[in-house]
Enzyme design. Structure first.
Site, PDB file in Angstrom:
ATOM      1  N   ARG A 191     -13.289  -6.240 -14.853  1.00 49.45           N
ATOM      2  CA  ARG A 191     -12.844  -7.517 -14.291  1.00 49.45           C
ATOM      3  C   ARG A 191     -13.962  -8.079 -13.433  1.00 49.45           C
ATOM      4  O   ARG A 191     -14.454  -7.400 -12.515  1.00 49.45           O
ATOM      5  CB  ARG A 191     -11.584  -7.328 -13.434  1.00 49.45           C
ATOM      6  CG  ARG A 191     -11.045  -8.650 -12.874  1.00 49.45           C
ATOM      7  CD  ARG A 191      -9.795  -8.435 -12.035  1.00 49.45           C
ATOM      8  NE  ARG A 191     -10.074  -7.751 -10.785  1.00 49.45           N
ATOM      9  CZ  ARG A 191      -9.142  -7.316  -9.938  1.00 49.45           C
ATOM     10  NH1 ARG A 191      -7.861  -7.497 -10.232  1.00 49.45           N
ATOM     11  NH2 ARG A 191      -9.469  -6.692  -8.820  1.00 49.45           N
ATOM     12  N   GLU A 238      -2.361 -14.198 -14.982  1.00 46.03           N
ATOM     13  CA  GLU A 238      -1.779 -14.070 -13.641  1.00 46.03           C
ATOM     14  C   GLU A 238      -1.094 -15.361 -13.192  1.00 46.03           C
ATOM     15  O   GLU A 238      -0.237 -15.332 -12.313  1.00 46.03           O
ATOM     16  CB  GLU A 238      -2.870 -13.723 -12.622  1.00 46.03           C
ATOM     17  CG  GLU A 238      -3.625 -12.448 -12.938  1.00 46.03           C
ATOM     18  CD  GLU A 238      -4.900 -12.344 -12.136  1.00 46.03           C
ATOM     19  OE1 GLU A 238      -4.951 -11.496 -11.224  1.00 46.03           O
ATOM     20  OE2 GLU A 238      -5.839 -13.112 -12.400  1.00 46.03           O
ATOM     21  N   CYS A 284      -2.187  -4.546 -16.757  1.00 53.35           N
ATOM     22  CA  CYS A 284      -2.969  -3.731 -15.824  1.00 53.35           C
ATOM     23  C   CYS A 284      -2.453  -3.822 -14.394  1.00 53.35           C
ATOM     24  O   CYS A 284      -3.100  -3.342 -13.467  1.00 53.35           O
ATOM     25  CB  CYS A 284      -4.443  -4.113 -15.867  1.00 53.35           C
ATOM     26  SG  CYS A 284      -4.792  -5.797 -15.338  1.00 53.35           S
ATOM     27  N   ASN A 321       1.137  -8.059 -10.802  1.00 52.69           N
ATOM     28  CA  ASN A 321       1.322  -8.269  -9.362  1.00 52.69           C
ATOM     29  C   ASN A 321       1.270  -9.761  -9.022  1.00 52.69           C
ATOM     30  O   ASN A 321       2.170 -10.315  -8.390  1.00 52.69           O
ATOM     31  CB  ASN A 321       0.250  -7.525  -8.567  1.00 52.69           C
ATOM     32  CG  ASN A 321       0.277  -6.030  -8.817  1.00 52.69           C
ATOM     33  OD1 ASN A 321       1.144  -5.522  -9.509  1.00 52.69           O
ATOM     34  ND2 ASN A 321      -0.690  -5.317  -8.271  1.00 52.69           N
ATOM     35  N   ASP A 322       0.189 -10.416  -9.437  1.00 52.84           N
ATOM     36  CA  ASP A 322       0.052 -11.842  -9.138  1.00 52.84           C
ATOM     37  C   ASP A 322       0.962 -12.695 -10.005  1.00 52.84           C
ATOM     38  O   ASP A 322       1.487 -13.709  -9.538  1.00 52.84           O
ATOM     39  CB  ASP A 322      -1.409 -12.279  -9.302  1.00 52.84           C
ATOM     40  CG  ASP A 322      -2.214 -12.053  -8.029  1.00 52.84           C
ATOM     41  OD1 ASP A 322      -1.654 -12.228  -6.937  1.00 52.84           O
ATOM     42  OD2 ASP A 322      -3.402 -11.704  -8.130  1.00 52.84           O
ATOM     43  N   HIS A 330       0.825  -1.207   0.000  1.00 52.43           N
ATOM     44  CA  HIS A 330       0.000   0.000   0.000  1.00 52.43           C
ATOM     45  C   HIS A 330       0.860   1.259   0.000  1.00 52.43           C
ATOM     46  O   HIS A 330       0.537   2.252  -0.656  1.00 52.43           O
ATOM     47  CB  HIS A 330      -0.934   0.008   1.221  1.00 52.43           C
ATOM     48  CG  HIS A 330      -2.004  -1.031   1.171  1.00 52.43           C
ATOM     49  ND1 HIS A 330      -2.701  -1.320   0.019  1.00 52.43           N
ATOM     50  CD2 HIS A 330      -2.503  -1.850   2.130  1.00 52.43           C
ATOM     51  CE1 HIS A 330      -3.592  -2.265   0.278  1.00 52.43           C
ATOM     52  NE2 HIS A 330      -3.485  -2.604   1.545  1.00 52.43           N
ATOM     53  N   ARG A 345       3.835 -11.515  -2.358  1.00 50.04           N
ATOM     54  CA  ARG A 345       4.136 -10.158  -2.815  1.00 50.04           C
ATOM     55  C   ARG A 345       3.965  -9.106  -1.729  1.00 50.04           C
ATOM     56  O   ARG A 345       4.316  -7.941  -1.943  1.00 50.04           O
ATOM     57  CB  ARG A 345       3.288  -9.801  -4.039  1.00 50.04           C
ATOM     58  CG  ARG A 345       1.784  -9.760  -3.842  1.00 50.04           C
ATOM     59  CD  ARG A 345       1.133  -9.614  -5.207  1.00 50.04           C
ATOM     60  NE  ARG A 345      -0.306  -9.683  -5.207  1.00 50.04           N
ATOM     61  CZ  ARG A 345      -1.102  -8.639  -5.183  1.00 50.04           C
ATOM     62  NH1 ARG A 345      -0.586  -7.426  -5.147  1.00 50.04           N
ATOM     63  NH2 ARG A 345      -2.413  -8.784  -5.222  1.00 50.04           N
ATOM     64  N   ARG A 359     -12.225  -2.658 -11.241  1.00 51.57           N
ATOM     65  CA  ARG A 359     -12.341  -3.638 -10.158  1.00 51.57           C
ATOM     66  C   ARG A 359     -13.761  -3.574  -9.608  1.00 51.57           C
ATOM     67  O   ARG A 359     -14.182  -2.534  -9.095  1.00 51.57           O
ATOM     68  CB  ARG A 359     -11.346  -3.319  -9.045  1.00 51.57           C
ATOM     69  CG  ARG A 359      -9.878  -3.265  -9.465  1.00 51.57           C
ATOM     70  CD  ARG A 359      -9.005  -2.995  -8.250  1.00 51.57           C
ATOM     71  NE  ARG A 359      -7.595  -2.942  -8.554  1.00 51.57           N
ATOM     72  CZ  ARG A 359      -6.913  -1.817  -8.754  1.00 51.57           C
ATOM     73  NH1 ARG A 359      -7.534  -0.640  -8.678  1.00 51.57           N
ATOM     74  NH2 ARG A 359      -5.621  -1.855  -9.023  1.00 51.57           N
TER      75      ARG A 359
END
EC number: 2.7.3.9
Length: 563
Positions: free
Chosen positions: A333, A422, A493, A445-446, A195, A456, A297
């Site tokens: 998504r 992912e 993304c 990210n994933d 974050h 992560r 999202r």
């Protein structure tokens, strides 16, 4: 010791760069307040109800203050502050505390004990849930401060700009930073997708995480932070440091002046899109430089309700987002429930490893109507916004039959069908996957987490969860190559798209669109405008020779003429 004496010796600390920029200022450490003793005399029985009321007032005040700050924040910062406020109101946490108070434990000690119990649960869950331990401890400290009659803890305030150092920062602290006062952030913990990193990128504050030897930098030392390469240097001559900051200021002026649409210096178009979560964030994106939405999202609508929203309720919410781009592209998504985003009516109550469990498309195994209802709602909202180019993608696709099934459901409703890339399995068989869908979008990210077998959100694994890892870059290249061969759009993304340097590499690989926080679009667009497409291709080729993430960055900068 004076700052002059401190700076006589040059010390360089290395970390993982997440938000590019150069800054020079005195270092200021932020420290969490010391906790009171873990035990205290038992409360008399006739004081326990009043103690519960005192806790409830303190927790409510903390939640209210966080929500007020969320209203003034934007995008991810607002989302994180809202979620942190939710921790202060969490019924399970309160139940544990009230239970202890009723046995005679004072509210402060009960709050400490309950927090550590939940921290252990979060750490066991892993993934993004483990990141919430920082948030929960921050809420604990704020509640305890109010119970003690003290101001809530916060970051250091000085009468001059500072470089903020810390073990890690709570989202509540990071979200309130002003770049004029806090010219850079460096933390010992955290990772590229924490974050702190995401909010720092949104605010445009140079940021380095996972700087393991940061304790070598004492309070008050003048430090040069180069968050383009990930170094914090003490002992740099002031004149040299100020020259480097001035050079970086020129880059910032380019960012501020940049206007879309995205393209390279030689005019090759690059589709720059925004990541959003609801109508307000979509309107913010529309007011900026994004051409459309590359990641909508949809989880927010599902997280705050005990039952599944109706098709009509969902359609209304989706319509708010679609209407923000009446002639643009919006990629939706479908519900990515599970792991860090538990949904009461959708996800399993307990899993040993949620990040590898029933999440994303896998939720439909025991609740298939959840997906069909959502697709019905998206189709309904799309019909009411005929100018919007609506694309739909499913998260956590790992088998070809899953992709075929999802694509069929979308096409039955007249929707363009895509999948998130992912899971490494999807890249290994990318040619088969890409034949059955209309587009793919890489969630870096994933993909990074699963490729490197590294949580992560672990502060100890930041170098592994860096999207610049050569293995991850190779998988992205394979996906882009397949997209080009089959004439299927392949976008990115994940947070990698918001890195201006990496954005150039991705475009050179053949990625067709980049989606990021809307606040990151100008920095990416400005960087792309300074390089040719041939340079981007050269950078993409150069990074394939790298052995680690640091070398990949260096090779890319050299190929782009930025070294």
């Amino acid at each position: 010791m004076s700052s002059e004496a401190i700076n006589q010796e040059q010390v360089v600390v290395h970390g993982t760069p997440v938000v590019a920029g150069i800054a020079y200022a005195p270092a200021a450490w932020t420290q969490r307040p010391p906790l009171p003793p873990a035990s205290a005399p038992d409360l008399p029985e006739d004081e326990r109800e009043a103690e519960i009321e005192a806790f409830d007032r303190a927790a409510a005040a903390v939640a209210e203050r966080l929500l007020q700050r969320a209203e003034a924040a934007e995008e991810h910062a607002a989302e994180v502050l809202t979620m942190t406020a939710g921790l202060a109101k969490d019924k399970g946490w309160r139940r544990e505390i009230v239970k202890a108070i009723k046995t005679g434990v004072p509210a402060i000690q009960a709050t400490m004990a309950a927090t550590e119990k939940f921290v252990l649960l979060f750490e066991k869950a892993g993934g993004l849930m483990a990141e919430r331990t920082t948030d929960l401890r921050d809420v604990r400290d704020r509640v305890i401060a109010r119970l003690q009659g003290n101001p809530e803890p916060g970051i250091p305030v000085r009468d001059h700009p500072i470089v903020l150092l810390g073990d890690d920062l709570s989202p509540a602290d990071t979200a309130g930073l002003d770049r004029n006062d806090y010219v850079a952030i460096v933390t010992q913990g955290g990772g590229p997708t924490s974050h702190t990193s995401i909010i720092a990128r949104q605010l445009g504050i140079p940021c380095i995480v996972a700087a393991r030897e940061l304790e070598l930098i004492p309070e008050g030392a003048e430090v040069l932070v180069d968050a383009s390469v990930g170094t914090v240097t003490m002992g740099v001559p002031a004149a040299e440091a100020e020259r480097l900051v001035a050079e970086d200021s020129a880059r910032l002026e380019l960012v501020r002046a940049w206007r879309g649409p995205g393209q390279t210096q030689d005019g090759v178009p690059v589709q720059l899109l925004a990541n959003v979560q609801d109508g307000p964030t979509a309107r913010t994106a529309a007011d900026g430089q994004a051409e459309g939405i590359g990641l909508f999202r949809t989880e927010l609508l599902f997280l705050d309700t005990a039952t599944e929203p109706s098709v009509a309720e969902q359609a209304g919410s989706y319509g708010e987002v679609f209407s923000a781009f009446p002639e643009g592209k919006v990629v939706v998504r479908t519900l990515d429930a599970g792991s860090d985003k538990p949904v009461p009516f959708a996800t399993l109550a307990e899993e040993a490893n949620p990040a590898l469990g029933v999440r994303g498309i896998r939720v439909t195994g025991h609740n298939p109507e959840l997906l069909t209802h959502q697709l019905d709602a998206i189709a309904e909202a799309s019909k009411k916004n005929p100018g919007t180019d609506v694309w739909v993608m499913a998260p956590m696709i790992s088998t070809v039959p899953e992709a075929k099934w999802f694509a069929g459901l979308c096409r039955e409703r007249g929707l363009k069908a895509g999948i998130m890339i992912e899971v490494p399995a999807a890249v290994i068989l990318i040619d088969r996957f890409i034949e059955v869908v209309d587009f793919v979008s890489i969630g870096t990210n994933d993909l990074t987490q699963y490729t490197m077998a590294a949580d992560r959100m672990s502060p100890h694994l930041a170098e592994y969860t860096d999207p610049w890892q050569p293995a991850v870059l190779e998988l992205i290249q394979w996906t882009a190559d397949s997209g080009r061969q089959h004439d299927v759009p392949a976008g990115v993304c994940g947070e990698a798209a918001a890195d201006p340097l990496l954005a150039c590499v991705l475009i050179g690989m053949g990625i067709t669109s980049l989606s990021m926080a809307s606040s990151a679009v100008p920095a990416v667009g400005a960087q792309l405008s300074q390089v040719t497409f041939a340079q981007c291709q050269a950078a993409a080729e150069a990074v394939r020779e790298a052995e680690d993430s640091g070398q990949a960055r260096a090779l890319a900068r050299q190929a782009l003429g930025l070294a």
